[in-house]
Design a protein around this motif. Sequence first.
Motif, PDB file in Angstrom:
ATOM      1  N   ALA A 124       0.842  -1.206   0.000  1.00  0.00           N
ATOM      2  CA  ALA A 124       0.000   0.000   0.000  1.00  0.00           C
ATOM      3  C   ALA A 124       0.873   1.250   0.000  1.00  0.00           C
ATOM      4  O   ALA A 124       0.630   2.202  -0.752  1.00  0.00           O
ATOM      5  N   THR A 125       1.900   1.230   0.844  1.00  0.00           N
ATOM      6  CA  THR A 125       2.775   2.397   0.951  1.00  0.00           C
ATOM      7  C   THR A 125       3.538   2.627  -0.345  1.00  0.00           C
ATOM      8  O   THR A 125       3.726   3.767  -0.776  1.00  0.00           O
ATOM      9  N   GLU A 126       3.946   1.534  -0.982  1.00  0.00           N
ATOM     10  CA  GLU A 126       4.607   1.693  -2.282  1.00  0.00           C
ATOM     11  C   GLU A 126       3.672   2.349  -3.296  1.00  0.00           C
ATOM     12  O   GLU A 126       4.086   3.205  -4.068  1.00  0.00           O
ATOM     13  N   GLU A 127       2.403   1.955  -3.263  1.00  0.00           N
ATOM     14  CA  GLU A 127       1.475   2.434  -4.302  1.00  0.00           C
ATOM     15  C   GLU A 127       1.244   3.948  -4.231  1.00  0.00           C
ATOM     16  O   GLU A 127       1.012   4.590  -5.256  1.00  0.00           O
ATOM     17  N   ILE A 128       1.291   4.509  -3.029  1.00  0.00           N
ATOM     18  CA  ILE A 128       1.156   5.978  -2.972  1.00  0.00           C
ATOM     19  C   ILE A 128       2.251   6.609  -3.832  1.00  0.00           C
ATOM     20  O   ILE A 128       2.026   7.586  -4.557  1.00  0.00           O
ATOM     21  N   GLY A 129       3.441   6.009  -3.743  1.00  0.00           N
ATOM     22  CA  GLY A 129       4.549   6.506  -4.545  1.00  0.00           C
ATOM     23  C   GLY A 129       4.360   6.306  -6.039  1.00  0.00           C
ATOM     24  O   GLY A 129       4.949   7.037  -6.837  1.00  0.00           O
ATOM     25  N   HIS A 130       3.547   5.331  -6.429  1.00  0.00           N
ATOM     26  CA  HIS A 130       3.253   5.167  -7.854  1.00  0.00           C
ATOM     27  C   HIS A 130       2.334   6.287  -8.345  1.00  0.00           C
ATOM     28  O   HIS A 130       2.505   6.788  -9.456  1.00  0.00           O
ATOM     29  N   VAL A 131       1.366   6.653  -7.533  1.00  0.00           N
ATOM     30  CA  VAL A 131       0.545   7.807  -7.917  1.00  0.00           C
ATOM     31  C   VAL A 131       1.458   9.018  -8.116  1.00  0.00           C
ATOM     32  O   VAL A 131       1.330   9.766  -9.095  1.00  0.00           O
ATOM     33  N   GLU A 132       2.409   9.168  -7.203  1.00  0.00           N
ATOM     34  CA  GLU A 132       3.337  10.310  -7.282  1.00  0.00           C
ATOM     35  C   GLU A 132       4.158  10.305  -8.575  1.00  0.00           C
ATOM     36  O   GLU A 132       4.283  11.326  -9.250  1.00  0.00           O
TER      37      GLU A 132
END
Lengths: 274, 274, 274, 274, 274, 274
Positions: E63-71
């Motif tokens: 989940a935490t990685e995915e925020i960075g994908h949005v970024e």
Amino acid sequence: MFRHTDHLQFDAKPEKPDPVFAHKLQELIGGAYGEMTVTMQYLFQGWNCRMPGKYKDLIMDVATEEIGHVEMLAVMVARLLEGAPATATTKAAMADPVIGAVIGGMDPQQAIVAGGGAMPVDSNGYPWNGKFIVASGNLLADFRANAAAEAQGRLQTARLYNMTDDPGVKHMLKFNLARDTLHQNMWLKAIEELQADGLEPTTVAPNALLDEEYAEHAQTIWHLSDGAAAAEGGWATGPQPDGEHEFTYLMDPEALGDLASAPPPDPKLYATYD
Amino acid sequence: MFRHTDHLQFDAKPEKPDPVFAHKLQELIGGAYGEMTVTMQYLFQGWNCRMPGKYKDLIMDVATEEIGHVEMLAVMVARLLEGAPATATTKAAMADPVIGAVIGGMDPQQAIVAGGGAMPVDSNGYPWNGKFIVASGNLLADFRANAAAEAQGRLQTARLYNMTDDPGVKHMLKFNLARDTLHQNMWLKAIEELQADGLEPTTVAPNALLDEEYAEHAQTIWHLSDGAAAAEGGWATGPQPDGEHEFTYLMDPEALGDLASAPPPDPKLYATYD
Amino acid sequence: MFRHTDHLQFDAKPEKPDPVFAHKLQELIGGAYGEMTVTMQYLFQGWNCRMPGKYKDLIMDVATEEIGHVEMLAVMVARLLEGAPATATTKAAMADPVIGAVIGGMDPQQAIVAGGGAMPVDSNGYPWNGKFIVASGNLLADFRANAAAEAQGRLQTARLYNMTDDPGVKHMLKFNLARDTLHQNMWLKAIEELQADGLEPTTVAPNALLDEEYAEHAQTIWHLSDGAAAAEGGWATGPQPDGEHEFTYLMDPEALGDLASAPPPDPKLYATYD
Amino acid sequence: MFRHTDHLQFDAKPEKPDPVFAHKLQELIGGAYGEMTVTMQYLFQGWNCRMPGKYKDLIMDVATEEIGHVEMLAVMVARLLEGAPATATTKAAMADPVIGAVIGGMDPQQAIVAGGGAMPVDSNGYPWNGKFIVASGNLLADFRANAAAEAQGRLQTARLYNMTDDPGVKHMLKFNLARDTLHQNMWLKAIEELQADGLEPTTVAPNALLDEEYAEHAQTIWHLSDGAAAAEGGWATGPQPDGEHEFTYLMDPEALGDLASAPPPDPKLYATYD
Amino acid sequence: MFRHTDHLQFDAKPEKPDPVFAHKLQELIGGAYGEMTVTMQYLFQGWNCRMPGKYKDLIMDVATEEIGHVEMLAVMVARLLEGAPATATTKAAMADPVIGAVIGGMDPQQAIVAGGGAMPVDSNGYPWNGKFIVASGNLLADFRANAAAEAQGRLQTARLYNMTDDPGVKHMLKFNLARDTLHQNMWLKAIEELQADGLEPTTVAPNALLDEEYAEHAQTIWHLSDGAAAAEGGWATGPQPDGEHEFTYLMDPEALGDLASAPPPDPKLYATYD
Amino acid sequence: MFRHTDHLQFDAKPEKPDPVFAHKLQELIGGAYGEMTVTMQYLFQGWNCRMPGKYKDLIMDVATEEIGHVEMLAVMVARLLEGAPATATTKAAMADPVIGAVIGGMDPQQAIVAGGGAMPVDSNGYPWNGKFIVASGNLLADFRANAAAEAQGRLQTARLYNMTDDPGVKHMLKFNLARDTLHQNMWLKAIEELQADGLEPTTVAPNALLDEEYAEHAQTIWHLSDGAAAAEGGWATGPQPDGEHEFTYLMDPEALGDLASAPPPDPKLYATYD
Ligand SMILES: [Ca+2]
Ligand SMILES: [Ca+2]
Ligand SMILES: [Ca+2]
Ligand SMILES: [Ca+2]
Ligand SMILES: [Ca+2]
Ligand SMILES: [Ca+2]
């Protein structure tokens, strides 16, 4: 351009608060057939009407009235919410089942978001949106939608009328019911007048392409559900309301088209294919 | 329960692909007056119909046909998208303005999401939703909505008919236009029949509370927009279509209600108050 | 890139379950002014900020904090739902009005869909969506929106604070209230700093086209509603906050524009026309 | 109650049609910060305002003006769409890249659904909805939202002003820009006046629970993103705008809360559990 | 609680701007299977996970990685929009078909609303919303949804990979594709592990009520569409993947239920009835 | 093309009315994982399937069955609402807490809008919409989504099964549970068969670009949340399900990308910039 007077079109004075009914009444404000819908539907129809004169003027008269209907209902909701137990503690609610029942039936957002006021949403809290209206430029199609909207609106008003016995609320709803009666008759009359004026001479909207469409398929109702009684209706035989077609009922219809199939896929879209 | 045959109700064979038109045709699939709307509107009306017999059977016949209309259009869209330049590079698009124009007019999701197929959305990519339909249980109100929906649907089909010159697409749309003509006449006929059968005897939906509503407010159209021509229409004088009321036109209306005001707020809701 | 620690920013420990309050608390998670909104609003503002330095860094600091606020609330909701009578039979509910009241006030989807957890929806079950946020690239316009969002957020939190007497819930909300106080002051300070830094020197966003707009129409408030007291406010006379304009109040305004009318329609669009 | 005059508040006369710009202009009608939003936001704020007098009257003055702004834009869109190549065949479009480009940039629904008119949607065809507005009853919170909305609205208008060189369109937008300038100053002035009148004396909305919230958490900005410049801003030290708090910047914050965890599930909800 | 570093997880550096591709890339940000979806889906699953340990920790890692994908995608979009002809006049567009084509394919809101940045919407401008995610508390059901989401996400990424030839964009997408490959395998492995750990021992979610459901109806696929080839598949005979049932194919199914009918209506709801 | 029989696929006969349960049951009609979703998901997958034969035929068999599931549930809802106290006065509700509790738990729109029938909405009144489905053309990706949808659907059905003790409702739900068991196994079997047939040979959808993606990033799970147990799972070491990759767990990951930054803004977009 618009102007506003601070007096309501008609009284909106409940005898006493009733937060559960305030919740339900949102349907008439922001529901698919509420006053916001007829307001915006008639405004956009009026602005989009290309033909100056009586039709455009009528649309704008009624559109302007409808903004005032949203106003009456919004004021009614704020008054019905007066003193609502919005701030009661949960503890109290659980100790007193009557208050608990009331809280259960309230719209939480009327308290949390609107501070005890109305919102542009329906009775389930779903927001009004622009897809609720239609303004196509074709007056026959649009007046038929208007008559339909007033019918659904009056039906919902009638149901709500039976869900309250507050004389003040009923007093307002008797006005609303009457306007919905008038507006149904009015749009039906306007449809007759479009025909009388030769603007939309038949019952079919739009009055166009009637010579190009496949006439044989404008006649037959297809029997596709096994209940057999549909063949007994007036739509199974005889002339159609447009005076141009006959009705027939096709008891054993067969599909006329080719096999439903999609073309081979572009390989770069990675559809599964053999 | 339903059954399916793999043959389409009518042919859906374009002469050649046309991704820009495939984009527009989505309006007839997932738009507010597209085939998904009439499918679901009629299905829920049928399931919600309390009265066995010809009305319910008619609704289910037509509902079942409409699922097949969604199918025809979905297959047509998939075929119109064949070989669409979905995978062309942007570089090519900018070098070749014709391809660029086509790409500009395409629905990006038909390629990216659906892999070259139809989607349950309208021509702007907005998804079909359950608020597009109505199934109230009152057949007069609902049949009026049905006639209105078929009118908007035929109008949109007619506009799209003028936006293509592909003979195969026009072939299918000539069938669709005809069905929309028939369905308009059919629902109008069914409204007549409701009256003839004594089920909904007047033009007002619902046929109820007519004695309780304020009769004087069911007569007068209020002049609230300064265009004066509305007073010249057939809705300004004479009998209303329901045979029960007269029309009048109120040239200088005054607000009848009290001042629009909200009650003092509950202090714990922190509305600003003096 | 982001990292996560399993500890909450602040405690979220209710003393006991309260499914009705869990329902209401959804407003602070997925409502228009809930924590998901400020999270996404600040993230997109930060990513869209063209100017490295203190403004961008501040936005990212606060954005990152807000993800943790969603987390605190989601954990609180899951704990408030512990042992909720989600699986009680309807029969029991009807026999025991207290349980019935609780069931009436619960969000059915918290049980059926989320298995007793929080959802990205508001207190009426309406889903959070991307239209709730704004990130325009103009920091004056956006910081003003941020201060407004924190004000609505604190207001809703304050209302909810009065709807519970659970000490654990109040403990968390006292933290949330304080953060909303800080964040309001912080965005207001940042607006002052934009002016001090000469980046957005006036109160008008954007600081552009002020010489091209019609200056005379940037001065007068039009009296279009018949309540007369608006002329008594500070906005009726004197200098405007931007120091560039005077306020005046136009008591009898007349429309300046031409007649609202639409051009003749393209015949192939089938708008009704004479 | 409302009244309407057929004259627009200001001219809306383009020099010539421009269907691509008509598409973009929808943003100012039905977008999140378009005229429908300020119309409905101010109307519901006025109806929900509990305090008669200058604030309520001002809100209703401006609300009534905004309905007229929707009207001006709707008429402008209908005129910009005159003669739009809505009915051109795809064949022609592909042969003539200029027409193709125009078609690519048009809103298909303005032709297919609205018959060449405006719709209550934004520039991507997404419908206006009731979640775009706020009317909380707290005038400080709401006026701040109003100033923010006028700022975003003016920013979008300014961007659109640069996307056309039609003198007639620019003429109207110069009026709109000026009104947005005025309305920003006006709401900011009204916020000052709320403070001067003692109604909302501090900068924090709502002016409540300031003694109950945890004061120490209303002071510190947490450094949670590794850009270090945020500590250089005016928000890192010194007094806060409310005059009640100091700003501090917490360089190495640690989570204060307990472990994020959910309670054991009710077995009948079938959450996975050991 | 979360922390942020200003470095992206991976490079997002296009070689040159491409506003048409920036439009399409929105699908991976705010589309139904974009990065906002997996971010929120995994966050709510983690917060809603009742069982501390490896499953919950894995969910929070990803989940935490995915925020960075949005970024990463948001930054990529802002860079692709650099210098986009957002402010070009319509006149220029019509004179230059290449620019016209580009304008036709751009998202108008990326310029008008976001000032040249990314938005939380999909490639048709439809906003991301909370209904795109699921977090049910049942890990078998949710991990299956996760594997499905990563599959759709990788498929859309692969299609977009073919729509650009910018080496910088392709460089980033090669990373995204790899992560989507890993995440598919990872969730499939986690499903195996749930079974190995005895937490969800069969392939059926939830692993419950298997003795109460009607076993005979858990075996037969009904032949309801006239294509006959479905009887040739592995699902027509033999053991089911759960090892507990056999497959059979029912060639001539008959409806087992009673007549579809609704009960007589409550008269106060005004449903049409004889 | 479709045909309909008036008999339900299975009985839907409640022993007695239960309006609170009728409200909850809407989740299985119009919720994100309700029967409308699987109906439309399978229909669009079937229409979009490019490959004639067993897969397409199976999809159409099941799609056609699912329309009948919507029907069963809609009839069940109408029967559960029989005699619902929709028209009871608020007064009565407040005097009788049991009725009050029931009213609190009812869906107001089932009475006001639908006249005592089902609607295409979920258990919070949110409308079904086209974004709930996926039909990508890639059968591996879509069958995985189908298995996931049936898992969530069965989970919700199981939860609802525990919320009623009406034998007639349970009788129907035992059928629904069984079908959801079968359909999960069926889609899992179809995935195996895609592999066996060589159509989608690996576990990764789409089976493409596996050589172009960055292989090293398809191996490592990044430790970004401080719970350490994720390293203990089967996904931390060993072969991946696709047989092509190894799993590794990266305990101290560092960001690989450049600084997140946006390019200088176009001045005519008025982003704040130094
Ligand atoms: Ca009305
Ligand atoms: Ca049709
Ligand atoms: Ca916060
Ligand atoms: Ca305005
Ligand atoms: Ca990802
Ligand atoms: Ca099913």
